[in-house]
Design a protein around this motif. Sequence first.
Motif, short mmCIF file in Angstrom:
data_model
loop_
_atom_site.label_atom_id
_atom_site.label_comp_id
_atom_site.label_asym_id
_atom_site.label_seq_id
_atom_site.Cartn_x
_atom_site.Cartn_y
_atom_site.Cartn_z
N ASP A 1 -3.67 2.12 -0.01
CA ASP A 1 -4.62 2.39 0.94
C ASP A 1 -5.38 3.61 0.88
OD1 ASP A 1 -3.68 -0.14 2.25
OD2 ASP A 1 -2.47 0.99 3.43
N ILE A 2 -5.14 4.61 0.61
CA ILE A 2 -5.65 5.93 0.24
C ILE A 2 -6.49 5.82 -0.93
CG2 ILE A 2 -5.40 8.37 -0.35
CD1 ILE A 2 -2.61 8.04 1.19
N LEU A 3 -6.06 5.33 -2.02
CA LEU A 3 -6.72 4.83 -3.26
C LEU A 3 -7.92 3.86 -2.89
CD1 LEU A 3 -4.32 4.73 -5.89
CD2 LEU A 3 -5.80 6.67 -5.52
N LEU A 4 -7.77 2.79 -2.46
CA LEU A 4 -8.99 1.91 -2.14
C LEU A 4 -9.81 2.36 -0.86
CD1 LEU A 4 -6.72 -1.50 -2.40
CD2 LEU A 4 -8.23 -0.42 -4.13
N GLY A 5 -9.26 3.21 -0.10
CA GLY A 5 -10.08 3.74 0.98
C GLY A 5 -11.26 4.67 0.50
N THR A 6 -11.05 5.12 -0.38
CA THR A 6 -11.80 6.44 -0.96
C THR A 6 -13.04 5.87 -1.70
OG1 THR A 6 -9.67 7.67 -1.41
CG2 THR A 6 -11.74 8.48 -2.42
#
Length: 172
Positions: free
Chosen positions: A5-10
Amino acid sequence: MSFQDILLGTPTWVWVLLAVLVSRGMKAMKSGTAPLSKLGIVPAVFAVWGLLHVLSDPAAGWDTALMWVAGGALGVGVGAAIARKSGLTVDRMARTVTLPGSAVPLALILLTFAMKFWIGFELATAAHIGVDSTFIVLNGLVSGIVAGIFAGRFLIYWLALRPTAEPVLERA
């Protein structure tokens, strides 16, 4: 929140910036010769990135700006010291600087990216961090220090390329 989620939300621009900066850091690991203008790219990126934060973040106030300036001043001193010990050579005619390979730029890039990513993540996801958060001021300080380090290194390169003083001919 998962790692995915962190990677995709960046935002995509963050990953593009990281790729460009890592590429520059990897190139710095090999000795090479470059014109002064090319050596100014990374310092300019970090200065603009930091200034954009200070000028565009509605929560950034005078305290953030002052920390950026203070961090920048400290960073210039550190960067100048690093550059003086680097073993650089210059060609004043070609206006180029030859630097031995070093992992210092890559380490600074990765450390800065990690710090700014973490601070940005905290600001974006932690409900307990208010508008007057010390994270915003800390981000200004980190940005200033790193921009200063790269600027200090660049300053030494620029100073090294100045023409030497012409010897004064003595009258006979």
